[in-house]
Scaffold this active site. Structure first.
Site, PDB file in Angstrom:
ATOM      1  N   ASP A  23       0.825  -1.212   0.000  1.00  0.00           N
ATOM      2  CA  ASP A  23       0.000   0.000   0.000  1.00  0.00           C
ATOM      3  C   ASP A  23       0.858   1.260   0.000  1.00  0.00           C
ATOM      4  OD1 ASP A  23      -2.378   1.399  -0.040  1.00  0.00           O
ATOM      5  OD2 ASP A  23      -2.646   1.335   2.135  1.00  0.00           O
ATOM      6  N   ARG A  27       0.095   7.641  -2.889  1.00  0.00           N
ATOM      7  CA  ARG A  27       0.721   8.720  -2.116  1.00  0.00           C
ATOM      8  C   ARG A  27       2.170   8.941  -2.526  1.00  0.00           C
ATOM      9  NH1 ARG A  27      -0.901   6.189   3.351  1.00  0.00           N
ATOM     10  NH2 ARG A  27      -1.489   4.523   1.914  1.00  0.00           N
ATOM     11  N   HIS A  40       2.007   3.009  -9.153  1.00  0.00           N
ATOM     12  CA  HIS A  40       1.759   1.576  -9.389  1.00  0.00           C
ATOM     13  C   HIS A  40       2.897   0.970 -10.219  1.00  0.00           C
ATOM     14  CE1 HIS A  40      -2.047   2.095  -7.538  1.00  0.00           C
ATOM     15  NE2 HIS A  40      -2.635   2.706  -8.552  1.00  0.00           N
ATOM     16  N   GLU A  70     -12.704  -4.493  -3.555  1.00  0.00           N
ATOM     17  CA  GLU A  70     -13.206  -3.118  -3.378  1.00  0.00           C
ATOM     18  C   GLU A  70     -12.509  -2.125  -4.311  1.00  0.00           C
ATOM     19  OE1 GLU A  70     -12.322  -5.128  -0.634  1.00  0.00           O
ATOM     20  OE2 GLU A  70     -14.429  -5.682  -0.638  1.00  0.00           O
ATOM     21  N   LEU A 134      10.257 -20.680  -4.849  1.00  0.00           N
ATOM     22  CA  LEU A 134       9.239 -19.884  -4.156  1.00  0.00           C
ATOM     23  C   LEU A 134       7.939 -19.847  -4.951  1.00  0.00           C
ATOM     24  CD1 LEU A 134       9.531 -16.610  -2.274  1.00  0.00           C
ATOM     25  CD2 LEU A 134       8.210 -16.516  -4.364  1.00  0.00           C
TER      26      LEU A 134
HETATM   27  C1  IPE Z   1      -5.505  -2.630  -0.044  1.00  0.00           C
HETATM   28  O1  IPE Z   1      -5.151  -1.306  -0.225  1.00  0.00           O
HETATM   29  C2  IPE Z   1      -5.519  -3.344  -1.337  1.00  0.00           C
HETATM   30  C3  IPE Z   1      -4.244  -3.448  -2.050  1.00  0.00           C
HETATM   31  C4  IPE Z   1      -3.079  -3.051  -1.643  1.00  0.00           C
HETATM   32  C5  IPE Z   1      -4.333  -4.057  -3.332  1.00  0.00           C
HETATM   33  P1  IPE Z   1      -6.232  -0.132  -0.306  1.00  0.00           P
HETATM   34  O2  IPE Z   1      -5.470   1.109  -0.451  1.00  0.00           O
HETATM   35  O3  IPE Z   1      -7.244  -0.438  -1.332  1.00  0.00           O
HETATM   36  O4  IPE Z   1      -6.914  -0.222   1.137  1.00  0.00           O
HETATM   37  P2  IPE Z   1      -7.849   0.810   1.897  1.00  0.00           P
HETATM   38  O5  IPE Z   1      -8.980   1.119   0.971  1.00  0.00           O
HETATM   39  O6  IPE Z   1      -7.041   2.027   2.187  1.00  0.00           O
HETATM   40  O7  IPE Z   1      -8.258   0.109   3.146  1.00  0.00           O
HETATM   41  C1  IPE Z   2      -1.817   0.168  -3.313  1.00  0.00           C
HETATM   42  O1  IPE Z   2      -1.520   1.514  -3.358  1.00  0.00           O
HETATM   43  C2  IPE Z   2      -2.054  -0.424  -4.678  1.00  0.00           C
HETATM   44  C3  IPE Z   2      -3.458  -0.747  -4.973  1.00  0.00           C
HETATM   45  C4  IPE Z   2      -4.457  -0.668  -4.133  1.00  0.00           C
HETATM   46  C5  IPE Z   2      -3.731  -1.213  -6.302  1.00  0.00           C
HETATM   47  P1  IPE Z   2      -2.661   2.606  -3.352  1.00  0.00           P
HETATM   48  O2  IPE Z   2      -3.071   2.889  -4.740  1.00  0.00           O
HETATM   49  O3  IPE Z   2      -3.751   2.200  -2.425  1.00  0.00           O
HETATM   50  O4  IPE Z   2      -1.894   3.857  -2.761  1.00  0.00           O
HETATM   51  P2  IPE Z   2      -2.452   4.915  -1.718  1.00  0.00           P
HETATM   52  O5  IPE Z   2      -2.921   4.151  -0.505  1.00  0.00           O
HETATM   53  O6  IPE Z   2      -3.567   5.642  -2.387  1.00  0.00           O
HETATM   54  O7  IPE Z   2      -1.281   5.777  -1.431  1.00  0.00           O
HETATM   55 MG    MG Z   3      -4.097   2.471  -0.441  1.00  0.00          MG
END
Ligand code: IPE
Ligand code: IPE
Ligand code: MG
Length: 248
Positions: A23, A27, A40, A70, A134
């Site tokens: 995650d 940001r 990404h 989601e 792995l």
């Molecule tokens: C969780 O991250 C899903 C992935 C990393 C793929 P999100 O960024 O979607 O989670 P929330 O919405 O902040 O909980």
């Molecule tokens: C996780 O990073 C990747 C996916 C959920 C696909 P985010 O896209 O959720 O990044 P933030 O949380 O908005 O920074």
């Molecule tokens: Mg996120």
């Protein structure tokens, strides 16, 4: 596979199975005034590093959250980019995994993916199925609740009633793998976000503020050091554990 809620699993200082919520991509990009999707892209490089580091350390299973049930709610252009990136990686990166003897599995609901993506998934899994290195499990259109429900529905359809852990396990994603020993989430958020709800019953959690694209071997080493200091009791008392598993 031994269940953490039924017996003491075999484990050691190197986790057999690590689960990661990658995650913070958005940001990371925002901080650099870049579009979110650049985060990404950079996040994919961080994943490649994690995979080679885990393979080097002798981790048997690595499960990463790439796209949640989601995440379809995100803006259409971001979802479209993520699907494209997924497709490209299936085309470009799988050969290298295979050449290094790694196995690839995609867990999640495939019904909403484009047919080319499903074909790419099937080809990648078939190519790497016999490898013994792995096993990289990519959770895509995955949700912990989806997983439990699909498992229950299939088990019941096969005539299992009442269900037990042992009869349900083979229907769950990763039912043939040891349960995760260590869970890592980057990006500062301290929640499961509907990741492996069943499988994380006795997993050790590690949260890091680092944004996913900045995750590196040093961050992994910190998570592993923290993991080694944990005393995993599985409901028992410290004194009931084998000596080598007791922590002072
Ligand atoms: C969780 O991250 C899903 C992935 C990393 C793929 P999100 O960024 O979607 O989670 P929330 O919405 O902040 O909980
Ligand atoms: C996780 O990073 C990747 C996916 C959920 C696909 P985010 O896209 O959720 O990044 P933030 O949380 O908005 O920074
Ligand atoms: Mg996120």
């Amino acid at each position: 596979m031994k269940s953490s809620t039924q017996s003491l699993p075999d484990y050691s200082d190197v986790p057999r199975h690590i689960a990661v919520i990658m995650d913070g991509n958005g940001r990371w990009a925002k901080k650099r005034l870049l579009p979110r999707v650049m985060g990404h892209k950079k996040g994919l490089d961080a994943l490649e590093n994690l995979v080679s580091e885990c393979a080097r350390l002798g981790v048997a299973q690595l499960t990463v959250f790439a796209f949640s049930t989601e995440n379809w709610r995100r803006p259409a252009d971001e979802v479209g980019f993520l699907m494209q990136l997924f497709m490209q990686s299936l085309q470009k990166k799988v050969r290298r995994l295979h050449d290094n003897g790694l196995r690839l599995r995609i867990i999640g609901d495939r019904s909403r993916f484009a047919p080319e993506i499903v074909a790419g998934i099937e080809a990648a899994e078939a190519l790497t199925a016999a490898n013994t290195g792995l096993c990289l499990n990519i959770a895509a259109d995955y949700g912990g609740r989806w997983d439990i429900l699909q498992a229950v529905n299939r088990a019941v359809a096969d005539g299992h009633h009442p269900l037990t852990e042992d009869t349900l396990r083979p229907y769950l994603s990763l039912g043939d793998a040891p349960e995760p020993d260590l869970f890592i989430r980057t990006g500062g958020e301290e929640r499961i976000s509907n990741f492996l709800l069943w499988q994380l019953a006795y997993t050790e959690f590690y949260f890091a503020d680092v944004l996913w694209p900045d995750f590196d071997a040093a961050t992994l080493a910190q998570a592993l050091a923290s993991y080694r200091r944990r005393e995993r009791r599985f409901g028992r008392t410290s004194e009931q554990l084998p000596l080598q598993q007791q922590r002072p």
